[in-house]
Design an enzyme around this catalytic site. Structure first.
Site, PDB file in Angstrom:
ATOM      1  CB  SER A   1      -7.754   3.754   2.996  1.00 22.28           C
ATOM      2  OG  SER A   1      -6.876   3.247   3.996  1.00 22.28           O
TER       3      SER A   1
ATOM      4  CE  LYS B   1      -3.768   2.005   2.820  1.00 25.51           C
ATOM      5  NZ  LYS B   1      -4.642   1.744   4.000  1.00 25.51           N
TER       6      LYS B   1
ATOM      7  CB  SER C   1      -8.164   0.560   5.936  1.00 26.62           C
ATOM      8  OG  SER C   1      -8.779   1.820   6.065  1.00 26.62           O
TER       9      SER C   1
END
Length: 414
Positions: free
Chosen positions: A109, A32, A133
């Site tokens: 996210s 990420k 997330s």
């Protein structure tokens, strides 16, 4: 690498070979875009942030651990701006595809990481979980995902959002690989003498689902009861803890816990990034801009009130989640919303999401989402939460549980 899913950041084909030997040799993983990769800028999902940063001098510590264990970095994945949404729709870079629910959002996210794993572009992926997330994209995309005990895994080299809530997390399509990554990152294995033996079921959490959602999860709850014995049914917020002043009509029950989370997390976000946001005034998507503007208005009185009630909640939850006990709850209040869902509907949905994700966030307890059910052809996850520090036991239990077991008599009242 051909990114057929829109999961990776522009120019995200950043590869690093792992060690020649190790338990994760021949596995590829994605990272990420809040984790440092040596020689690259960590972009945080926002072009104005990225343009003002220099390339990282080193890998984030957890990235280096995985490389040392033989895994290979495949690339960097899209995150919602400032890792600050649960939808997975980035105003600047687009929405990664949800391979398991086409036409629906992937959840955020950690959207790109979930998309890349679900679509088979990588074997596993690093995400993060502050307000859900890992758990929400895991549920929406049909993945296993762990939000670990707070501070169980180092966050060195990871961009912060709200430090007392931020955790390193990861996704995999298989429980055994999720567990193996956990053993590498935590440098230990499960204590077989501390494995789960008692099951709690959060009644108020299951009430957040409609009847069809409960029906979809019921058989899997029954299997858990067959494994661990008849469950004890509890409420997560029986005292209706809520934040004074959050709105004209403070929410009750689990929405009250969501309110505590929003105030405390929101203040930490503003303390971390407010000065930079005020100075730079970066271009943000409307949802993120609105949320940041609200965080600026949180008062000291609201924070003090929420902190006191967080302590009360954590004391009660610690009394429930004794060693060898796990708490079962839905990972999300339903399947992934459609990509073209109205903004107001997504905002209302966010409150429902936070009502289920806030208990682990407030307490710092580990929670694992398990891709057990489907509804209308879309994934719907079931979660297990354990006492602080029981991460490896949770991972090992889920690996064994998902390896198959005998069906028996139904015990669940749902």
């Amino acid at each position: 690498m051909f990114d057929s899913l829109g999961a990776f950041v522009p120019g995200g084909n950043m590869t690093f070979e792992g060690a020649e030997k190790g338990p994760l040799k021949d596995f590829g993983f994605a990272v990420k875009d809040i984790y440092d990769l040596k020689g690259y800028v960590t972009g945080y999902g926002n072009p104005d942030w990225q343009s003002r940063r220099r390339p990282s001098k080193d890998h984030a510590v957890v990235v280096q651990k995985l490389l040392d264990a033989g895994a290979m970095v495949i690339g960097k994945t899209i995150t919602d701006e400032f890792a600050s949404s649960l939808d997975g729709q980035n105003y600047h870079y687009g929405t990664p595809t949800n391979p398991e629910a086409p036409g629906r959002i992937p959840g955020g996210s950690s959207s790109g990481s979930a998309s890349a794993v679900a679509g088979g572009l990588v074997d596993f992926a690093l995400g993060s979980d502050t307000g859900g997330s890992i758990r929400i994209p895991g549920s929406y995309c049909g993945l296993f995902g762990l939000r670990p005990t707070h501070d169980r895994i180092t966050k060195e080299g990871v961009l912060p959002l709200a430090d007392s809530f931020d955790t390193v997390g990861w996704f995999a399509r298989d429980a055994w690989l999720l567990n193996l990554v956990g053993e590498v990152l935590m440098e230990a294995k499960a204590n077989l003498e501390a494995m789960p033996e008692k099951l709690l079921v959060a009644v108020d959490a299951f009430e957040a689902l409609d009847e069809r959602g409960r029906q979809a999860l019921r058989p899997h709850l029954e299997r858990l009861e067959q494994r661990l014995g008849k469950a004890e049914y509890v409420s997560l917020n029986p005292d209706n803890l809520q934040v004074t002043g959050l709105s004209e009509n403070p929410q009750q029950g689990l929405l009250g816990l969501a309110g505590l989370f929003q105030v405390l997390q929101g203040r930490e976000v503003w303390d971390t990034h407010g000065a930079w946001l005020e100075r730079v005034k970066p271009k943000m998507g409307p949802e993120i801009q609105q949320r940041m503007d609200w965080r600026k208005t949180i008062t000291d009185e609201q924070v003090a009130d929420a902190a006191e009630k967080r302590t009360l909640f954590n004391q009660r939850l610690a009394a429930l989640l004794t060693p060898k006990t796990v708490l079962c709850l839905p990972s999300a209040p339903g399947i992934a919303p459609r990509i073209n869902e109205e903004a107001e509907a997504l905002m209302a949905h966010r409150s429902q999401l936070l009502s289920l994700t806030s208990p682990a966030g407030l307490s710092g307890c580990p929670q694992i989402t398990i891709p057990l059910a489907t509804l209308d052809g879309c994934p719907l996850g079931l979660s297990l939460m354990g006492a602080r520090g029981s991460d490896l036991e949770l991972l090992s239990f889920v690996e064994k549980f998902c390896g198959g077991e005998e069906e028996g008599q139904s015990l669940s009242p749902f």
